[in-house]
Design an enzyme around this catalytic site. Structure first.
Site, mmCIF file in Angstrom:
data_model
loop_
_atom_site.group_PDB
_atom_site.id
_atom_site.type_symbol
_atom_site.label_atom_id
_atom_site.label_comp_id
_atom_site.label_asym_id
_atom_site.label_seq_id
_atom_site.Cartn_x
_atom_site.Cartn_y
_atom_site.Cartn_z
ATOM 1 N N HIS A 38 0.879 -1.331 -0.123
ATOM 2 C CA HIS A 38 0.019 0.112 0.269
ATOM 3 C C HIS A 38 0.922 1.248 -0.047
ATOM 4 C CE1 HIS A 38 0.686 1.915 3.950
ATOM 5 N NE2 HIS A 38 0.702 0.395 4.498
ATOM 6 N N CYS A 39 0.376 2.333 -0.583
ATOM 7 C CA CYS A 39 0.928 3.341 -0.394
ATOM 8 C C CYS A 39 -0.132 4.678 0.288
ATOM 9 C CB CYS A 39 1.340 4.343 -1.622
ATOM 10 S SG CYS A 39 0.247 4.257 -3.010
ATOM 11 N N ARG A 40 0.045 6.010 -0.071
ATOM 12 C CA ARG A 40 -1.018 6.800 0.398
ATOM 13 C C ARG A 40 -2.329 6.616 -0.280
ATOM 14 N NH1 ARG A 40 -3.010 12.019 -0.529
ATOM 15 N NH2 ARG A 40 -3.567 13.087 1.306
ATOM 16 N N SER A 96 -5.621 1.864 0.105
ATOM 17 C CA SER A 96 -4.482 2.238 0.238
ATOM 18 C C SER A 96 -4.605 2.958 1.677
ATOM 19 C CB SER A 96 -4.052 3.190 -0.706
ATOM 20 O OG SER A 96 -2.624 2.682 -0.925
#
Length: 122
Positions: A69-71, A97
């Site tokens: 995941h990221c932002r 995310s």
């Protein structure tokens, strides 16, 4: 991204599954930059920023499921696609995310008074 998902060339899990992933010590990559990670992150997540991930491939296991995941989903999507092209077969993006995880977990933490899954003030 939508077409890859539609045709099964791209795998993801929902934010509602993240608690189980953390509680079972699944391999989760937080693809946000170090400063973002320090401001808040999932417990047990390994911080491998998109800007560093090609130099840190040896840290990513090929023999187990990997969740990323990221932002907002863009960086993690890019990492998933690159890893699949490098031969990683069990790589999943976390849908929604970090923003989605925070919203989902915060609501459920308040309603059920359970232990927090996300560190920091995020």
């Amino acid at each position: 991204m939508a077409l890859n998902h539609l045709y099964g060339r791209y795998k993801e899990v929902k934010v509602s599954q993240v608690r189980e992933l953390v509680e079972t010590s699944s391999f989760i990559i937080n693809a946000r930059e170090k400063g973002e990670y320090r401001s808040g992150h999932l417990k047990n997540a390994v911080n491998i920023p998109l800007s560093e991930f090609r130099e840190r491939l040896e840290e990513i296991p090929k023999d187990q499921l990997v969740y990323i995941h990221c932002r907002s989903g863009q960086r993690s999507y890019n990492i998933v696609i690159v890893l699949e092209n490098l031969g990683y077969a069990n790589v999943f993006n976390i849908s929604g995310s970090f923003l989605g995880i925070c919203l989902y977990e915060y609501y459920n933490d308040v309603v059920t008074r359970r232990e927090k899954l996300v560190s920091g003030n995020s």
